[in-house]
Structures are given as structure tokens and as C-alpha cells.
Design an enzyme around this catalytic site. Structure first.
Site, mmCIF file in Angstrom:
data_model
loop_
_atom_site.group_PDB
_atom_site.id
_atom_site.type_symbol
_atom_site.label_atom_id
_atom_site.label_comp_id
_atom_site.label_asym_id
_atom_site.label_seq_id
_atom_site.Cartn_x
_atom_site.Cartn_y
_atom_site.Cartn_z
ATOM 1 N N ARG A 89 9.439 5.058 6.014
ATOM 2 C CA ARG A 89 8.231 5.570 5.784
ATOM 3 C C ARG A 89 8.231 7.040 5.586
ATOM 4 O O ARG A 89 8.728 7.740 6.471
ATOM 5 C CB ARG A 89 7.347 5.205 6.533
ATOM 6 C CG ARG A 89 6.983 3.557 6.916
ATOM 7 C CD ARG A 89 6.280 3.360 5.229
ATOM 8 N NE ARG A 89 6.132 1.626 5.138
ATOM 9 C CZ ARG A 89 6.925 0.947 4.956
ATOM 10 N NH1 ARG A 89 8.132 1.131 4.518
ATOM 11 N NH2 ARG A 89 6.444 -0.500 4.846
ATOM 12 N N GLU A 112 3.093 7.512 -4.037
ATOM 13 C CA GLU A 112 3.925 6.701 -4.821
ATOM 14 C C GLU A 112 2.935 5.997 -6.136
ATOM 15 O O GLU A 112 1.946 5.586 -5.783
ATOM 16 C CB GLU A 112 4.623 5.725 -4.109
ATOM 17 C CG GLU A 112 5.628 6.095 -3.024
ATOM 18 C CD GLU A 112 6.415 5.035 -2.353
ATOM 19 O OE1 GLU A 112 6.086 3.729 -2.716
ATOM 20 O OE2 GLU A 112 7.014 5.465 -1.395
ATOM 21 N N HIS A 164 11.375 3.906 -4.398
ATOM 22 C CA HIS A 164 11.145 2.762 -3.158
ATOM 23 C C HIS A 164 11.494 1.394 -3.745
ATOM 24 O O HIS A 164 11.000 0.465 -4.062
ATOM 25 C CB HIS A 164 9.493 2.718 -3.288
ATOM 26 C CG HIS A 164 9.287 2.272 -1.870
ATOM 27 N ND1 HIS A 164 7.994 2.449 -1.264
ATOM 28 C CD2 HIS A 164 9.892 1.592 -1.194
ATOM 29 C CE1 HIS A 164 7.917 1.945 -0.037
ATOM 30 N NE2 HIS A 164 9.319 1.268 0.077
#
Length: 319
Positions: free
Chosen positions: A238, A267, A286
């Protein structure tokens, strides 16, 4: 009226091909949405008419403020059995059932090593040079064999990352607040006395902690300064665990050699974000959990969750 279902953030436009949705044919009106939302208003406009929503991980958060604006919502499904971006208390208060799906832990392990190896051998730089007819060999790779891999966190993912490091002949050490020497030794790993020792002595540092009040900002300027100027940081966990401003400064001033990043505070990452262009950053959008096997599991179990809910017997409930 046929209930409506929205499948969110289907970036690759594959959700309907990853599972057999035929059990819902004629029973639920399913639509997929590909683009990320820029605001809660956009979310409400897009799915305000839906009783069922399938969310992909934490791409679209569901805080209380948003749930309050979705009065038709009755079933919210998330991929994975944990989603910190859903306010479960608010969902319960509003009568929204929240369910999850299974998620495989191997994909983020594999991506961690893709980033680590890419950094160590300058894969992006050398590949770009090949495509542009640039210099033939312009970098020196960093060795893995005989070097130290430091893991922040030795849970299910961290333990598997450690095994691969050991297969490369690396000395593996780990730290977390609750990690004991005995627990680390079970995996052939040495527990360091504190995170400072881990940072100071590791050639590669990889983050595998859950984001919480205790871990948010765990790596700030003081911690990053302790890393060796030849060392690398990899974060597939994270973004909030590493202070963004401190990381940017560390990369620009070369407190460390580079960073491999798969997670970001916002994001999708804004187009003008410096993390997109810093020469010592290897960044991916990601992708840690984005594999065919995971997607097939997510959407197959989402169909099962919807079917079970409509039958009055929800499964895989969260909260």
C-alpha cells in the site's frame, strides 16, 4: 422490475469473459463500466439506479458519504475478502449486504519479483535502448546472490517472497512489530531488532504490511535516509506505508538507488506525477493482483454471490 448490477472499473473490458454469467441472464441486468471515476458525483450518476454493485478491489472507494447517496444499493461485492475502502459500518446501517470473493496471494508475490529483478538488472532502461537503437549495454546490474533482502512484514506474501530470495542465494531478514525471532526462523529468516537495522543493512527492501494507523507513514524521511545509496525499495503493498514526499526527495537526492512501485496514493496516477518520469523509478499501474486466474475467481464468485443473495442466503459476507 429486473434488478440492475454494475461491474465497476473493468479496465481491460474482460469481466464478462472471465466467468459464466448465464445464471443471471433474464434475472439481473448486468452492465460493465471501464473508466475510473473522478468524484463521488460521477459514481452516483453512473450507478445510482443499481441494486447490485461489483467492485474491483479498492479502485472505487465506498465511504459513508457515497453509500448515503446510493439508496437503491442492496448488495455490494468486492473482489477479495478485505477492502479497507468500504465503510462496513455505514453499509450495515443502510441495509447494504457486503460480500467478498477469494483472492490468490501468488500474483503479488510474482510481481514483487518482477519489480525487484527489473530494478536490479535495469530491464526498462536496457529494453528502451534496444527499441530506440540506443547504446548496447549502458548499465551494470546489481547482484542478488549473497546480498540481503529485507522484508517489512513476514505474513503470507512476505514468507513466499522470502523463499524466492533464498532460492537466489540471498540472505533474508525481516521486521514487523509483532514478529518474533522464533517465527522468522521457521521460514529460515532472521528477525532484525528494529526496522532501522533492517533498512541500514539491506540491499533490497520490500514492503509487505497491511495499511493501518500503525503502519501509515512507517517509512518517512528519517527511515529512508538510513537506506544505503546502492539499495532499492519495492512496494507492492500500500502506498500509504511510505511517505510520498519523503520518497520523492529520497529518489531525487539519491538516498537510495531506486524504487519499484505498484501502488500509489491516488490511482490512476495523475499524468503529470513525477513518479511517472523519475529515472530511478520502475512503476507499474497496480498490477499485483491483475492475473487471469485471479480475475476468473473474482467474477465467478461474484456471480455465485449474486445468485445466493437473490435466493435469500448471502455467502462470503463481510462485516
Amino acid at each position: 422490475m429486473t434488478p440492475r448490477c454494475a461491474v465497476l472499473d473493468d479496465y481491460q473490458d474482460v469481466a464478462l469473459s472471465m466467468a459464466d454469467w448465464s445464471p443471471l441472464a433474464g434475472v439481473v441486468d448486468v452492465r460493465t463500466l471501464r473508466q475510473p471515476f473522478r468524484s463521488e458525483d460521477e459514481v452516483v450518476d453512473a450507478i445510482g439506479d443499481c441494486e447490485i454493485v461489483v467492485a474491483m478491489r479498492e479502485r472505487t472507494p465506498f465511504p459513508a458519504t457515497l453509500l448515503d447517496r446510493l439508496p437503491r444499493l442492496r448488495l455490494l461485492i468486492t473482489s477479495g475478502m478485505r477492502n479497507a475502502s468500504i465503510d462496513l459500518e455505514a453499509a450495515a446501517r443502510l441495509g447494504v449486504t457486503v460480500c467478498g470473493t477469494a483472492s490468490n496471494i501468488e500474483p503479488p508475490v510474482e510481481l514483487t519479483w518482477a519489480l525487484l529483478l527489473g530494478l536490479a538488472r535495469n530491464v526498462a532502461t536496457e529494453s528502451a535502448a534496444m527499441r530506440a537503437n540506443g547504446p548496447w549495454q549502458s548499465t551494470l546490474g546489481a547482484d542478488l546472490h549473497g546480498r540481503r533482502l529485507g522484508l517489512l512484514g513476514l505474513g503470507k506474501i512476505g514468507t513466499r517472497v522470502a523463499r524466492i530470495g533464498q532460492a537466489f542465494g540471498m540472505d533474508v531478514a525481516a521486521w514487523s512489530r509483532n514478529l518474533t525471532a522464533e517465527r522468522a526462523a521457521e521460514s529460515g529468516v532472521r528477525a532484525t531488532a528494529d526496522k532501522e537495522e533492517l533498512l541500514e543493512t539491506s540491499d533490497f527492501v520490500s514492503v509487505h504490511l497491511v495499511l493501518s494507523d500503525r503502519t501509515r507513514g512507517l517509512l518517512g524521511a528519517d527511515e529512508l535516509r538510513r537506506m544505503q545509496p546502492t539499495s532499492y525499495l519495492v512496494n507492492t503493498s500500500r502506498a500509504g506505508i511510505v511517505d510520498r514526499d519523503a520518497l520523492l526527495r529520497a529518489l531525487r537526492e539519491r538516498w537510495l538507488a531506486g524504487a519499484g512501485l505498484d501502488v500509489f496514493d491516488h490511482e490512476p496516477l495523475p499524468e503529470d506525477d513525477p513518479l511517472r518520469t523519475l529515472p530511478n523509478v520502475l512503476a507499474l499501474p497496480h498490477l499485483g493482483y491483475v492475473t487471469r486466474r485471479n480475475y476468473e475467481g473474482y467474477f465467478s464468485e461474484a456471480v455465485e454471490n449474486i445468485t445466493a443473495y437473490l435466493a435469500g442466503a448471502p455467502v462470503r459476507r463481510l462485516g
